[in-house]
Design a protein around this motif. Structure first.
Motif, PDB file in Angstrom:
ATOM      1  N   GLY A 210      -1.619 -45.675 -18.135  1.00  0.00           N
ATOM      2  CA  GLY A 210      -1.814 -46.946 -18.819  1.00  0.00           C
ATOM      3  C   GLY A 210      -0.593 -47.848 -18.707  1.00  0.00           C
ATOM      4  O   GLY A 210      -0.724 -49.065 -18.536  1.00  0.00           O
ATOM      5  N   LEU A 211       0.593 -47.265 -18.791  1.00  0.00           N
ATOM      6  CA  LEU A 211       1.816 -48.053 -18.650  1.00  0.00           C
ATOM      7  C   LEU A 211       1.991 -48.517 -17.204  1.00  0.00           C
ATOM      8  O   LEU A 211       2.509 -49.609 -16.956  1.00  0.00           O
ATOM      9  CB  LEU A 211       3.026 -47.236 -19.102  1.00  0.00           C
ATOM     10  N   SER A 212       1.554 -47.701 -16.254  1.00  0.00           N
ATOM     11  CA  SER A 212       1.582 -48.133 -14.859  1.00  0.00           C
ATOM     12  C   SER A 212       0.670 -49.335 -14.658  1.00  0.00           C
ATOM     13  O   SER A 212       1.005 -50.265 -13.904  1.00  0.00           O
ATOM     14  CB  SER A 212       1.132 -46.990 -13.936  1.00  0.00           C
ATOM     15  N   ALA A 213      -0.469 -49.328 -15.344  1.00  0.00           N
ATOM     16  CA  ALA A 213      -1.384 -50.468 -15.266  1.00  0.00           C
ATOM     17  C   ALA A 213      -0.739 -51.717 -15.849  1.00  0.00           C
ATOM     18  O   ALA A 213      -0.943 -52.834 -15.356  1.00  0.00           O
ATOM     19  CB  ALA A 213      -2.684 -50.154 -16.004  1.00  0.00           C
ATOM     20  N   GLY A 214       0.069 -51.552 -16.904  1.00  0.00           N
ATOM     21  CA  GLY A 214       0.791 -52.679 -17.469  1.00  0.00           C
ATOM     22  C   GLY A 214       1.780 -53.261 -16.472  1.00  0.00           C
ATOM     23  O   GLY A 214       1.928 -54.487 -16.355  1.00  0.00           O
ATOM     24  N   ALA A 215       2.460 -52.390 -15.731  1.00  0.00           N
ATOM     25  CA  ALA A 215       3.400 -52.854 -14.702  1.00  0.00           C
ATOM     26  C   ALA A 215       2.654 -53.630 -13.619  1.00  0.00           C
ATOM     27  O   ALA A 215       3.123 -54.685 -13.157  1.00  0.00           O
ATOM     28  CB  ALA A 215       4.131 -51.664 -14.093  1.00  0.00           C
ATOM     29  N   ASP A 216       1.486 -53.129 -13.225  1.00  0.00           N
ATOM     30  CA  ASP A 216       0.676 -53.827 -12.216  1.00  0.00           C
ATOM     31  C   ASP A 216       0.246 -55.204 -12.721  1.00  0.00           C
ATOM     32  O   ASP A 216       0.212 -56.173 -11.946  1.00  0.00           O
ATOM     33  CB  ASP A 216      -0.564 -53.001 -11.874  1.00  0.00           C
ATOM     34  N   ARG A 217      -0.077 -55.301 -14.005  1.00  0.00           N
ATOM     35  CA  ARG A 217      -0.501 -56.582 -14.573  1.00  0.00           C
ATOM     36  C   ARG A 217       0.639 -57.605 -14.535  1.00  0.00           C
ATOM     37  O   ARG A 217       0.423 -58.763 -14.176  1.00  0.00           O
ATOM     38  CB  ARG A 217      -0.985 -56.386 -16.005  1.00  0.00           C
ATOM     39  N   SER A 218       1.844 -57.175 -14.875  1.00  0.00           N
ATOM     40  CA  SER A 218       2.986 -58.094 -14.836  1.00  0.00           C
ATOM     41  C   SER A 218       3.271 -58.541 -13.415  1.00  0.00           C
ATOM     42  O   SER A 218       3.571 -59.712 -13.159  1.00  0.00           O
ATOM     43  CB  SER A 218       4.231 -57.422 -15.436  1.00  0.00           C
ATOM     44  N   ARG A 219       3.168 -57.604 -12.462  1.00  0.00           N
ATOM     45  CA  ARG A 219       3.397 -57.971 -11.060  1.00  0.00           C
ATOM     46  C   ARG A 219       2.314 -58.927 -10.555  1.00  0.00           C
ATOM     47  O   ARG A 219       2.596 -59.868  -9.794  1.00  0.00           O
ATOM     48  CB  ARG A 219       3.457 -56.710 -10.194  1.00  0.00           C
ATOM     49  N   SER A 220       1.080 -58.704 -10.973  1.00  0.00           N
ATOM     50  CA  SER A 220      -0.013 -59.598 -10.588  1.00  0.00           C
ATOM     51  C   SER A 220       0.212 -61.001 -11.142  1.00  0.00           C
ATOM     52  O   SER A 220      -0.066 -62.000 -10.475  1.00  0.00           O
ATOM     53  CB  SER A 220      -1.346 -59.037 -11.096  1.00  0.00           C
ATOM     54  N   ALA A 221       0.720 -61.068 -12.368  1.00  0.00           N
ATOM     55  CA  ALA A 221       0.968 -62.371 -12.983  1.00  0.00           C
ATOM     56  C   ALA A 221       2.020 -63.161 -12.202  1.00  0.00           C
ATOM     57  O   ALA A 221       1.936 -64.385 -12.095  1.00  0.00           O
ATOM     58  CB  ALA A 221       1.411 -62.187 -14.431  1.00  0.00           C
ATOM     59  N   ILE A 222       3.011 -62.464 -11.643  1.00  0.00           N
ATOM     60  CA  ILE A 222       4.036 -63.137 -10.855  1.00  0.00           C
ATOM     61  C   ILE A 222       3.404 -63.832  -9.652  1.00  0.00           C
ATOM     62  O   ILE A 222       3.745 -64.971  -9.317  1.00  0.00           O
ATOM     63  CB  ILE A 222       5.102 -62.120 -10.383  1.00  0.00           C
TER      64      ILE A 222
END
Length: 251
Positions: A210-222
């Motif tokens: 789940g935390l890895s998914a959070g990292a992916d979300r932040s990278r996607s937002a960039i």
């Protein structure tokens, strides 16, 4: 009265409408979903009707009485009233097989290693929808003081730490959204980069997808900070943030 509210909503911009809908969901402890296409609506409606039929508790009030020397700082992810040593959190309803939590950050006074310290008295009252009675539960939260880093590491509650990381990550992303809405793209990007690293480091530490998914979300937002992609990215993030704050998907 309903017409006047609808007219008011129609007069808002898309960002304000999204914030308004999320606020309404938060106040009622209901669900909030971002749907990109009509094909996904059926699943959302099935979820909603299932939730309505499985409510087991309403008017839930959690009261945390911190002991002397324990200062409540903030509640992560939920609205709360902090009055001196007393913290009060209200939840509108709970569904069957659902688990929700309250994360309270506290400051403590120095203590002697080896001591057992009472942190708080926690009580909960709610309307039991099965028995139609007003029920109450209570418990004591305590901690043992140690100078050993090894003991600390062995005693970590992984589930609680993952939840705390998730909530702090959401706060960081909300800060990035605020900066981007002000036109500060570079500043927003920097916050998102740091947050992606924060999520990823803790995902490895606690071995949590789940935390890895959070990292992916932040990278996607960039990647989606530009004007033509930002509105959709913003809506998607806001929906994920809401679900994280109220543990919408916890079963």
């Amino acid at each position: 009265r309903h017409h006047s509210r609808c007219d008011l909503i129609r007069g808002l911009n898309p960002q304000s409408i999204s914030a308004c809908c999320q606020w309404l969901a938060l106040r009622s402890d209901g669900n909030h979903n971002f749907v990109e296409n009509v094909d996904a609506l059926a699943a959302v409606f099935n979820q909603e009707f299932g939730d309505v039929l499985s409510v087991v508790a309403q008017d839930v009030t959690v009261t945390i009485e911190c002991e002397e020397g324990i200062r409540p700082v903030r509640v992560l992810g939920r609205e709360a009233d902090i009055d001196g040593q007393t913290v009060t959190v209200s939840l509108n309803q709970l569904y069957s097989q659902q688990e929700k939590y309250v994360l309270l950050e506290v400051e403590t006074e120095p203590s002697v290693a080896g001591d057992d310290v009472e942190i708080a008295q926690v009580s909960m009252s709610y309307a039991n929808m099965l028995t139609h009675d007003e029920d109450e539960l209570s418990a004591t939260v305590s901690a043992r003081i140690t100078e050993s880093q090894k003991v600390v590491e062995e005693s970590v509650d992984k589930k609680s730490m993952v939840a705390a990381v998730e909530q702090q990550g959401i706060l960081n992303e909300e800060k990035a959204i605020e900066l981007r809405d002000q036109g500060l793209k570079e500043e927003a990007e920097e916050v998102l980069r740091q947050n992606a690293a924060f999520y990823e480091n803790n995902a490895q530490l606690y071995d949590d997808d789940g935390l890895s998914a959070g990292a992916d979300r932040s990278r996607s937002a960039i990647v989606n900070l530009e004007d033509d992609r930002w509105n959709q990215q913003r809506k998607s993030m806001r929906s994920d943030h809401y679900k994280g704050k109220v543990q919408q998907n916890s079963q």
